[in-house]
Scaffold this motif. Structure first.
Motif, PDB file in Angstrom:
ATOM      1  N   GLN A 107       0.829  -1.201   0.000  1.00  0.00           N
ATOM      2  CA  GLN A 107       0.000   0.000   0.000  1.00  0.00           C
ATOM      3  C   GLN A 107       0.869   1.260   0.000  1.00  0.00           C
ATOM      4  OE1 GLN A 107      -3.754  -0.319   0.193  1.00  0.00           O
ATOM      5  NE2 GLN A 107      -2.803  -2.137  -0.685  1.00  0.00           N
ATOM      6  N   GLY A 108       1.126   1.820  -1.172  1.00  0.00           N
ATOM      7  CA  GLY A 108       1.805   3.095  -1.290  1.00  0.00           C
ATOM      8  C   GLY A 108       3.320   3.017  -1.141  1.00  0.00           C
ATOM      9  N   ASN A 109       3.987   4.142  -1.461  1.00  0.00           N
ATOM     10  CA  ASN A 109       5.432   4.250  -1.291  1.00  0.00           C
ATOM     11  C   ASN A 109       5.737   4.729   0.131  1.00  0.00           C
ATOM     12  OD1 ASN A 109       5.075   7.097  -1.231  1.00  0.00           O
ATOM     13  ND2 ASN A 109       5.203   7.182  -3.480  1.00  0.00           N
TER      14      ASN A 109
ATOM     15  N   GLU B 119       3.917   7.981   1.195  1.00  0.00           N
ATOM     16  CA  GLU B 119       2.469   7.786   1.361  1.00  0.00           C
ATOM     17  C   GLU B 119       2.166   6.989   2.628  1.00  0.00           C
ATOM     18  OE1 GLU B 119       1.223   7.741  -3.383  1.00  0.00           O
ATOM     19  OE2 GLU B 119       1.789   5.876  -2.366  1.00  0.00           O
ATOM     20  N   ARG B 120       3.013   6.002   2.910  1.00  0.00           N
ATOM     21  CA  ARG B 120       2.808   5.209   4.115  1.00  0.00           C
ATOM     22  C   ARG B 120       3.032   6.057   5.365  1.00  0.00           C
ATOM     23  NH1 ARG B 120       6.077   1.421   1.410  1.00  0.00           N
ATOM     24  NH2 ARG B 120       7.714   1.676   2.987  1.00  0.00           N
TER      25      ARG B 120
ATOM     26  N   ARG C 176       0.041   8.139   5.924  1.00  0.00           N
ATOM     27  CA  ARG C 176      -1.063   7.314   6.405  1.00  0.00           C
ATOM     28  C   ARG C 176      -0.900   7.024   7.898  1.00  0.00           C
ATOM     29  NH1 ARG C 176      -6.155   6.164   6.861  1.00  0.00           N
ATOM     30  NH2 ARG C 176      -6.617   3.981   7.243  1.00  0.00           N
TER      31      ARG C 176
END
Length: 310
Positions: free
Chosen positions: A116-118, A121-122, A125
């Motif tokens: 889930q995401g790079n 992005e993580r 989150r």
């Protein structure tokens, strides 16, 4: 369409030369945005049912459908996208966390496993979910032992939320916490349900908590659902003797409370005889109860009970 649909689910354990039927033919649905409470004595199979629904424990028979897809026998690769849709909050907020991992690792690992995401992005989150569950901003770089019990349970909730699930199984999520902290965690779960449209299977032996939290309640006894109804209907008009006895055990300021309600005789046993499995403890049991097992049947609108005399 129901978010989760369970039909005739069975889970069995080998105990020496015997077979323990922990979940014995359970069927129910959970709709999107609905909270279903699951209550019963310790040892009745509640936690096993929750873990079986999540495929953490293998089922012996029956069917589990998530979003209409039969996930009962899916392999690990096929099951992976469905695991993101359903998560679990465990009873012990400390034992369910790795003491050697920071909170950042705990949360980031789930995102990495599910790709889930790079990294950026993580990280965003993680900060978003930390703020949503009410933890300090510096929480990601701290270890579980640096938090209080209530904060650790908030970490467990954050771990369950980080993958954007639709269904969360809450296995006694507040039973290990002080009463004042219980209220905070329950209010957080209510807010999350409203804001994120979550569905819950809320497992508890505390009827007062379930009454506050659940839309609909399932009463479980020795692996079977013996009564189900909306929480308002169940508290107003319980039909099964076991449900009535559970309510009788709830502390009350009403001086007539215990005199007017039946009490449970004996102790829960895993030995399942013929007939109704509650017959040996039921004050109203008859010869029919001891010979013929009652089926779960409709006794009112949205109200079902497995009792010959409900």
């Amino acid at each position: 369409m129901a978010l989760l649909s369970v039909r005739d689910l069975h889970t069995r354990y080998a105990v020496g030369r015997q077979v323990l039927r922990a979940v014995d033919g359970v069927s129910f649905d959970i709709e999107p945005g609905e909270t279903v409470g699951l209550v019963g004595e310790s040892g009745c199979g509640k936690s096993t049912l929750g873990k079986t629904v999540l495929r953490l424990v293998p089922s012996a028979d029956g069917e589990i459908r998530l979003d209409g897809v039969n996930i009962t026998r899916l392999g690990d690769r096929a099951m992976a996208p469905h695991r993101r849709r359903m998560q679990m909050i465990f009873q012990d907020p400390f034992g369910s966390l790795n003491p050697r991992q920071t909170i950042r690792t705990v949360l980031d690992t789930a995102l990495k496993v599910h790709q889930q995401g790079n990294a950026g992005e993580r990280a965003r989150r993680l900060q978003e979910i930390i703020a949503r569950v009410g933890l300090p901003a510096d929480s990601p770089d701290r270890y579980p032992h640096e938090f209080s019990g209530g904060q650790r349970q908030r970490i467990g909730i954050a771990r369950a939320l980080v993958l954007h699930p639709a269904l969360i199984v809450c296995d006694e999520p507040v039973s290990a916490l002080d009463v004042s902290i219980q209220a905070q965690i329950l209010n957080l779960l209510v807010d999350l349900k409203r804001d994120l449209g979550l569905s819950y299977l809320f497992i508890s032996h505390d009827l007062s908590v379930v009454r506050y939290f659940a839309d609909r309640v399932l009463v479980m006894y020795l692996g079977r659902i013996v009564e189900s109804a909306s929480h308002a209907t169940l508290w107003r008009d319980p039909r099964h003797p076991y449900t009535k006895a559970l309510f009788a055990a709830v502390p009350s300021t009403d001086p007539t409370h215990r005199r007017t309600a039946a009490s449970i005789k004996g102790e829960l046993t895993t030995d399942i005889a013929s007939g109704c499995r509650f017959a040996s403890r039921c004050p109203a049991a008859t010869d029919r109860c001891r010979a013929e097992e009652p089926l779960l049947r409709t006794v009112g609108e949205g109200h079902h009970a497995a009792c010959h005399y409900a």
